[in-house]
Scaffold this motif. Structure first.
Motif, PDB file in Angstrom:
ATOM      1  N   LEU A  56       0.841  -1.190   0.000  1.00  0.00           N
ATOM      2  CA  LEU A  56       0.000   0.000   0.000  1.00  0.00           C
ATOM      3  C   LEU A  56       0.880   1.245   0.000  1.00  0.00           C
ATOM      4  N   ALA A  80      -2.080  -4.135  -7.819  1.00  0.00           N
ATOM      5  CA  ALA A  80      -3.499  -4.294  -7.474  1.00  0.00           C
ATOM      6  C   ALA A  80      -3.836  -5.777  -7.345  1.00  0.00           C
ATOM      7  N   ARG A  83      -2.375  -7.095  -4.056  1.00  0.00           N
ATOM      8  CA  ARG A  83      -3.169  -6.645  -2.900  1.00  0.00           C
ATOM      9  C   ARG A  83      -4.497  -7.381  -2.809  1.00  0.00           C
ATOM     10  N   ASN A  84      -5.029  -7.727  -3.939  1.00  0.00           N
ATOM     11  CA  ASN A  84      -6.320  -8.415  -3.941  1.00  0.00           C
ATOM     12  C   ASN A  84      -6.202  -9.924  -3.722  1.00  0.00           C
ATOM     13  N   PHE A  89      -6.256  -8.401   4.153  1.00  0.00           N
ATOM     14  CA  PHE A  89      -6.117  -7.374   5.187  1.00  0.00           C
ATOM     15  C   PHE A  89      -7.216  -7.496   6.245  1.00  0.00           C
ATOM     16  N   PHE A  91      -8.496  -5.296   9.758  1.00  0.00           N
ATOM     17  CA  PHE A  91      -8.273  -4.028  10.463  1.00  0.00           C
ATOM     18  C   PHE A  91      -8.934  -4.022  11.829  1.00  0.00           C
TER      19      PHE A  91
HETATM   20  P1  ADP Z   1      -8.042  -1.398  -7.294  1.00  0.00           P
HETATM   21  O1  ADP Z   1      -6.970  -0.358  -7.536  1.00  0.00           O
HETATM   22  O2  ADP Z   1      -8.082  -2.491  -8.305  1.00  0.00           O
HETATM   23  O3  ADP Z   1      -9.381  -0.803  -6.959  1.00  0.00           O
HETATM   24  P2  ADP Z   1      -7.031  -1.531  -4.680  1.00  0.00           P
HETATM   25  O4  ADP Z   1      -5.556  -1.496  -4.793  1.00  0.00           O
HETATM   26  O5  ADP Z   1      -7.756  -0.283  -4.345  1.00  0.00           O
HETATM   27  O6  ADP Z   1      -7.595  -2.174  -6.007  1.00  0.00           O
HETATM   28  O7  ADP Z   1      -7.452  -2.606  -3.606  1.00  0.00           O
HETATM   29  C1  ADP Z   1      -7.041  -3.949  -3.687  1.00  0.00           C
HETATM   30  C2  ADP Z   1      -7.288  -4.592  -2.338  1.00  0.00           C
HETATM   31  O8  ADP Z   1      -6.481  -3.938  -1.353  1.00  0.00           O
HETATM   32  C3  ADP Z   1      -8.703  -4.501  -1.891  1.00  0.00           C
HETATM   33  O9  ADP Z   1      -9.126  -5.751  -1.422  1.00  0.00           O
HETATM   34  C4  ADP Z   1      -8.717  -3.466  -0.801  1.00  0.00           C
HETATM   35  O10 ADP Z   1      -9.583  -3.851   0.254  1.00  0.00           O
HETATM   36  C5  ADP Z   1      -7.290  -3.460  -0.305  1.00  0.00           C
HETATM   37  N1  ADP Z   1      -6.865  -2.074  -0.013  1.00  0.00           N
HETATM   38  C6  ADP Z   1      -6.723  -1.067  -0.890  1.00  0.00           C
HETATM   39  N2  ADP Z   1      -6.345   0.057  -0.307  1.00  0.00           N
HETATM   40  C7  ADP Z   1      -6.227  -0.229   0.992  1.00  0.00           C
HETATM   41  C8  ADP Z   1      -5.842   0.524   2.145  1.00  0.00           C
HETATM   42  N3  ADP Z   1      -5.500   1.813   2.117  1.00  0.00           N
HETATM   43  N4  ADP Z   1      -5.808  -0.099   3.313  1.00  0.00           N
HETATM   44  C9  ADP Z   1      -6.114  -1.388   3.349  1.00  0.00           C
HETATM   45  N5  ADP Z   1      -6.499  -2.160   2.319  1.00  0.00           N
HETATM   46  C10 ADP Z   1      -6.548  -1.597   1.165  1.00  0.00           C
END
Ligand code: ADP
Ligand code: ADP
Length: 226
Positions: A56, A80, A83-84, A89, A91
């Motif tokens: 992130l 992306a 992260r997915n 994650f 919280f």
């Molecule tokens: P996209 O850019 O394809 O919309 P993101 O990168 O926003 O994807 O998100 C991918 C995953 O990471 C999601 O499951 C989201 O919940 C998680 N995520 C994105 N931003 C954050 C953040 N600031 N804190 C925690 N989790 C995040």
């Protein structure tokens, strides 16, 4: 095998004419079934480290290898995807959508991953069953206790079968007994081969893990079994 390798990693911030070394040349590796707690006083760099581990945030210097891949070389699509799919994650404040029932909340990462509706339903149900909430799938977050809500959030984090679960103060809003239930779930996930890294400021919570990493002033002060 190491799933995470971090070498000489730094994160610096400039505040006016002041340089803040949130992380200062840290070296840190995690194995595939590590179950680790990150501890340390406020301002020691815990969140900064978590954000970098979760892709992130990016480091100022140093190297972060995830599953053998240099994170600095990933493009936005790849980040992306990581992260997915590769990271789940969890919280302190759960971060569920209040208008959606448990099943819909858990399903969200699968929608982003392009999974078909039938498979989404099946996998979301199964994830909720794994955290003991098979009988609550049509409840909304507001109709659940704190512990149940956090279990929904864990199900959501699990549903894409990520290799790593990152949890930021996952028991911070829960009472002692409920916190223990949540740690039991992490313990089972760890036994099943998941990599789990959590931030906590509670020694009683950290004791449930198998490794405690203590940060101070952006450096690793100690790294040992509880
Ligand atoms: P996209 O850019 O394809 O919309 P993101 O990168 O926003 O994807 O998100 C991918 C995953 O990471 C999601 O499951 C989201 O919940 C998680 N995520 C994105 N931003 C954050 C953040 N600031 N804190 C925690 N989790 C995040
Ligand atoms: P912790 O999670 O252990 O409380 P953080 O990682 O949040 O620590 O912060 C580490 C240090 O970096 C602190 O001195 C904090 O003030 C600083 N810091 C964190 N984020 C920022 C930011 N976005 N801008 C400037 N300084 C920051």
């Amino acid at each position: 095998p190491f799933i995470i390798r971090i070498s000489s990693l730094s994160k610096h911030y400039t505040m006016g004419d002041q340089l803040v070394k949130a992380l200062d040349k840290i070296d840190l590796d995690f194995r595939e079934n590590d179950y680790a707690a990150i501890m340390g006083p406020s301002g020691s760099g815990k969140s900064t480290l978590m954000n970098i581990l979760g892709c992130l945030d990016t480091p100022t210097a140093g190297r972060y290898e995830l599953n053998g891949q240099n994170v600095a070389e990933m493009d936005d699509d790849e980040l992306a995807r990581v992260r997915n799919r590769e990271i789940g994650f969890v919280f302190q404040t759960f971060n569920l959508l209040p208008r959606l029932d448990c099943l819909r909340n858990v399903e969200l990462p699968l929608i982003y991953a392009g999974v078909s509706p039938e498979e989404r339903l099946e996998r979301s149900r199964k994830a909720l069953e794994e955290v003991g909430l098979g009988d609550r799938i049509d409840h909304k977050p507001g109709e659940l206790s704190g512990g149940q809500t956090q279990r929904v959030a864990i199900a959501r984090a699990l549903v894409n079968h990520p290799s790593i679960i990152l949890a930021d103060e996952p028991t911070g809003n829960l009472d002692t007994a409920t916190s223990r239930d949540i740690m039991d779930i992490f313990g089972r996930l760890s036994d099943a081969g998941n990599t789990i890294i959590l931030i906590t400021h509670e020694e009683e919570i950290a004791r449930f893990t198998r490794r405690i990493i203590r940060l101070r002033d952006g450096r690793i002060e100690s790294d040992s079994a509880p």
